[in-house]
Design an enzyme around this catalytic site. Structure first.
Site, short mmCIF file in Angstrom:
data_model
loop_
_atom_site.label_atom_id
_atom_site.label_comp_id
_atom_site.label_asym_id
_atom_site.label_seq_id
_atom_site.Cartn_x
_atom_site.Cartn_y
_atom_site.Cartn_z
N GLU A 181 -9.94 -2.05 5.14
CA GLU A 181 -10.66 -1.74 6.36
C GLU A 181 -11.92 -2.61 6.51
OE1 GLU A 181 -9.32 0.12 8.50
OE2 GLU A 181 -8.56 2.02 7.71
N ASN A 226 -8.13 -2.75 14.16
CA ASN A 226 -9.51 -3.09 13.77
C ASN A 226 -9.56 -4.30 12.84
OD1 ASN A 226 -8.51 -1.99 11.40
ND2 ASN A 226 -10.02 -0.34 11.26
N HIS A 281 -7.60 -4.73 10.09
CA HIS A 281 -7.25 -4.50 8.69
C HIS A 281 -5.91 -5.14 8.34
CE1 HIS A 281 -5.17 -0.62 10.07
NE2 HIS A 281 -4.23 -1.20 9.34
N ASP A 308 0.82 -1.21 0.00
CA ASP A 308 0.00 0.00 0.00
C ASP A 308 0.85 1.26 0.00
OD1 ASP A 308 0.95 -0.24 2.65
OD2 ASP A 308 -0.95 -1.06 3.35
#
Length: 242
Positions: A143, A136, A138, A67
């Protein structure tokens, strides 16, 4: 899924680096999927040490990063291209043209996503994909959501993710709101996946990702569907596993 727990970060880094180095020694033309953030730094430092000691060469390796932030100026200290150059590429013998990071400043970001996928599809299958784990759930910047994208795509970063990354910037206002990320489908195409997680604050999401239900609300839980995942945990991150 092979889950390994370590008493010290030094042991974790050594094992993680040994897996990658052994792969490259066996197949000098390996394709590596690489990650950024604080989690893999110790592994990269150990790989640099092994290279400097003549134990491994990366001159035929190709790499694809997961990313990149959108909108950071070229050369910005917190861009993932700069991170990879500083933390690994500048210290080993991999030719820079064989390293690939999404262009977060592309004029057409959607076209950049398609181009990145095309570049990966014309390369060999990724031999090893290195991953960290967000609070969370990811992986990359995929996400939690009702649905997930399979290929490389533009993503709006959750506030929790931006807050977690704010420590690298002067303030959260400087943290980009968008990123380009490989999709979960692309990640799962790798022959082997190494998931590295450190810290007590990740213990609950580690349990959810590795032993909870498989759901897009926890993207990392989809790793349970892969046939060759190695999980490297410090003892704090492993604290809630059954």
């Amino acid at each position: 899924m092979n889950i390994l727990t370590f008493e010290t970060n030094e042991e974790l880094n050594q094992v993680g680096a040994n897996i990658i180095a052994s792969l490259v020694q066996t197949n000098p033309y390996s394709v590596l999927g690489l990650a950024t953030g604080s989690t893999p730094i110790g592994i990269y430092q150990e790989l640099i040490r092994q290279y400097q000691n003549g134990l491994v060469s990366f001159k035929h390796v190709t790499s694809f990063n997961l990313d990149e932030y959108v909108g950071l100026p070229e050369g910005h200290q917190e861009s993932y291209r700069t991170f990879m150059n500083n933390q690994l590429f500048n210290h080993i013998d991999i030719p820079m043209e064989q390293t690939h990071v999404p262009n977060g400043n592309a004029e057409d970001l959607h076209a950049e996503c398609l181009s990145y996928d095309e570049m990966m599809s014309t390369s060999k299958q990724v031999d090893m994909q290195l991953l960290g784990l967000g609070h969370n759930g990811h992986i990359g910047f995929n996400e939690p959501d009702d649905t997930l994208n399979g290929g490389t795509h533009l993503v709006e970063l959750k506030e929790q993710t931006r807050e977690a990354n704010a420590r690298f910037f002067n303030s959260i206002d400087e943290v980009p709101t968008q990123a380009i990320t490989m999709g979960v489908g692309t990640i799962l195409k790798a022959k082997m996946i190494i998931l590295v997680v450190r810290g007590k604050d990740k213990a609950s999401i580690v349990k959810r990702a590795l032993q909870g239900p498989i759901t897009t609300d926890c993207p990392a839980s989809l790793l349970q569907t892969h046939s060759n995942v190695v999980v490297l945990l410090d003892k704090e991150a492993a604290g809630e596993l059954q």
